[in-house]
Design a protein around this motif. Structure first.
Motif, PDB file in Angstrom:
ATOM      1  N   GLY A  11      -7.469  -2.895   3.140  1.00 14.44           N
ATOM      2  CA  GLY A  11      -6.192  -2.415   2.644  1.00 14.44           C
ATOM      3  C   GLY A  11      -5.578  -3.265   1.545  1.00 14.44           C
ATOM      4  O   GLY A  11      -4.463  -2.981   1.090  1.00 14.44           O
ATOM      5  N   ALA A  12      -6.299  -4.297   1.093  1.00 18.58           N
ATOM      6  CA  ALA A  12      -5.742  -5.184   0.064  1.00 18.58           C
ATOM      7  C   ALA A  12      -5.831  -4.589  -1.338  1.00 18.58           C
ATOM      8  O   ALA A  12      -5.098  -5.003  -2.235  1.00 18.58           O
ATOM      9  CB  ALA A  12      -6.444  -6.542   0.098  1.00 18.58           C
ATOM     10  N   GLY A  13      -6.763  -3.651  -1.536  1.00 17.25           N
ATOM     11  CA  GLY A  13      -6.870  -3.012  -2.845  1.00 17.25           C
ATOM     12  C   GLY A  13      -8.109  -3.362  -3.630  1.00 17.25           C
ATOM     13  O   GLY A  13      -8.104  -3.311  -4.868  1.00 17.25           O
ATOM     14  N   ASP A 131      -4.960 -10.692  -2.641  1.00 14.77           N
ATOM     15  CA  ASP A 131      -4.098 -11.122  -1.550  1.00 14.77           C
ATOM     16  C   ASP A 131      -3.006 -10.092  -1.281  1.00 14.77           C
ATOM     17  O   ASP A 131      -2.362  -9.595  -2.212  1.00 14.77           O
ATOM     18  CB  ASP A 131      -3.456 -12.471  -1.911  1.00 14.77           C
ATOM     19  N   ALA A 132      -2.825  -9.786  -0.021  1.00 17.87           N
ATOM     20  CA  ALA A 132      -1.724  -8.912   0.407  1.00 17.87           C
ATOM     21  C   ALA A 132      -1.274  -9.371   1.781  1.00 17.87           C
ATOM     22  O   ALA A 132      -2.085  -9.814   2.601  1.00 17.87           O
ATOM     23  CB  ALA A 132      -2.165  -7.455   0.450  1.00 17.87           C
ATOM     24  N   ALA A 133       0.015  -9.260   2.025  1.00 12.63           N
ATOM     25  CA  ALA A 133       0.549  -9.666   3.321  1.00 12.63           C
ATOM     26  C   ALA A 133       0.036  -8.732   4.418  1.00 12.63           C
ATOM     27  O   ALA A 133      -0.195  -7.542   4.173  1.00 12.63           O
ATOM     28  CB  ALA A 133       2.077  -9.638   3.288  1.00 12.63           C
ATOM     29  N   ASP A 174      -2.376 -11.035  -6.679  1.00 13.69           N
ATOM     30  CA  ASP A 174      -1.356 -10.650  -5.711  1.00 13.69           C
ATOM     31  C   ASP A 174      -1.183  -9.134  -5.750  1.00 13.69           C
ATOM     32  O   ASP A 174      -0.710  -8.583  -6.740  1.00 13.69           O
ATOM     33  CB  ASP A 174      -0.037 -11.348  -6.059  1.00 13.69           C
ATOM     34  N   ASN A 175      -1.578  -8.464  -4.670  1.00 15.19           N
ATOM     35  CA  ASN A 175      -1.439  -7.012  -4.626  1.00 15.19           C
ATOM     36  C   ASN A 175      -0.489  -6.578  -3.514  1.00 15.19           C
ATOM     37  O   ASN A 175      -0.747  -5.623  -2.788  1.00 15.19           O
ATOM     38  CB  ASN A 175      -2.800  -6.327  -4.464  1.00 15.19           C
ATOM     39  N   ASP A 176       0.619  -7.293  -3.413  1.00 11.19           N
ATOM     40  CA  ASP A 176       1.649  -6.909  -2.463  1.00 11.19           C
ATOM     41  C   ASP A 176       2.603  -5.877  -3.055  1.00 11.19           C
ATOM     42  O   ASP A 176       3.336  -5.225  -2.330  1.00 11.19           O
ATOM     43  CB  ASP A 176       2.466  -8.146  -2.043  1.00 11.19           C
ATOM     44  N   GLY A 177       2.616  -5.779  -4.379  1.00 16.16           N
ATOM     45  CA  GLY A 177       3.583  -4.929  -5.046  1.00 16.16           C
ATOM     46  C   GLY A 177       3.023  -3.572  -5.426  1.00 16.16           C
ATOM     47  O   GLY A 177       1.971  -3.143  -4.933  1.00 16.16           O
ATOM     48  N   PRO A 178       3.710  -2.877  -6.333  1.00 20.75           N
ATOM     49  CA  PRO A 178       3.273  -1.544  -6.763  1.00 20.75           C
ATOM     50  C   PRO A 178       2.031  -1.615  -7.646  1.00 20.75           C
ATOM     51  O   PRO A 178       1.688  -2.676  -8.189  1.00 20.75           O
ATOM     52  CB  PRO A 178       4.481  -1.026  -7.556  1.00 20.75           C
ATOM     53  N   LEU A 179       1.376  -0.467  -7.787  1.00 20.53           N
ATOM     54  CA  LEU A 179       0.126  -0.398  -8.539  1.00 20.53           C
ATOM     55  C   LEU A 179       0.280  -0.884  -9.974  1.00 20.53           C
ATOM     56  O   LEU A 179      -0.608  -1.547 -10.510  1.00 20.53           O
ATOM     57  CB  LEU A 179      -0.393   1.041  -8.522  1.00 20.53           C
ATOM     58  N   PRO A 184      -1.989  -5.814 -15.036  1.00 22.17           N
ATOM     59  CA  PRO A 184      -1.870  -7.019 -15.873  1.00 22.17           C
ATOM     60  C   PRO A 184      -2.526  -8.258 -15.242  1.00 22.17           C
ATOM     61  O   PRO A 184      -3.113  -9.086 -15.949  1.00 22.17           O
ATOM     62  CB  PRO A 184      -0.357  -7.206 -16.018  1.00 22.17           C
ATOM     63  N   GLN A 185      -2.448  -8.354 -13.931  1.00 21.54           N
ATOM     64  CA  GLN A 185      -3.079  -9.489 -13.243  1.00 21.54           C
ATOM     65  C   GLN A 185      -4.600  -9.419 -13.342  1.00 21.54           C
ATOM     66  O   GLN A 185      -5.271 -10.435 -13.544  1.00 21.54           O
ATOM     67  CB  GLN A 185      -2.683  -9.496 -11.773  1.00 21.54           C
TER      68      GLN A 185
END
Length: 206
Positions: A11-13, A131-133, A174-179, A184-185
């Protein structure tokens, strides 16, 4: 050739990051995709899984019943280890063949969900961790994949912890936020990989 390991919890993306890296010019070797290929009907891999786990993990058409197998292995570390003992050599051999075909100047990104768990970080010249919470992972698994919360937690608990993954990372996304915050990361990470590879030609991020 630069060998890169890409990993992250369920589920981290990873799929989206792999897609973006491929669009920039990476040769992506997807361990999950290969894992499906090596147990297709008629393969020695499927025969080995059926012999180990019994006919109840086969669908009516003879293909692998993945939900049934998942229910068995994700609730029992010993059974998961038995499955891994079958799968890892098959996936490893196919991955090595794809890498060899990529060419000497390629940046080869191995998408390996269990990189941390299986101690594979030393095999790569760079390790990228998505990384995702845990709460973010749980939400995505329930909301986007239709898992029950208990099933999602069981699959998450069968993997390395967030801290264990970050400990092996050379680069973190960091993939905790929106798509829209992801792309950019990934471009920045690609630029760093190109720099590491010392590539003099090929796709570059703008």
């Amino acid at each position: 050739m630069l060998k890169v390991g890409l990993t992250g919890g369920i589920g981290a993306g990873k799929s989206e990051v792999s897609r973006l890296l491929a669009s920039y010019g990476a040769v992506v070797v997807d361990a999950d995709k290969i894992a499906r290929e090596v147990v297709e009907p008629g393969t020695p891999g499927l025969a080995a899984v059926a012999a180990e786990f019994g006919p109840e993990v086969l669908a009516a058409d003879g293909s692998l019943d993945r939900p049934a197998l998942g229910t068995v292995v994700f609730a029992d570390p010993d059974r998961l280890a038995a499955l891994n003992a079958i799968m890892h050599p098959l996936v490893g051999a196919r991955s090595a063949a794809l890498e060899a075909a990529a060419g000497p100047d390629a940046i080869v990104v191995h998408d390996v969900p269990l990189l941390t768990e299986n101690g594979l970080a030393p095999l790569y010249e760079a390790v990228v961790v998505i990384d995702a919470a845990p709460d973010t992972q749980l939400d995505r698994l329930v909301r986007l994949r239709g898992m029950t919360p208990d099933d999602a937690r069981a699959r998450m608990s069968a993997q390395a912890t967030r801290e264990e993954r970050l400990a092996v990372a050379d680069l973190v996304i960091d993939n905790d936020g929106p798509l829209e915050a992801l792309e950019p990361q990934v471009r920045e990470v690609w630029a760093k990989l190109v720099e590491r590879a010392g590539a003099s030609s090929g796709p570059r991020p703008e």
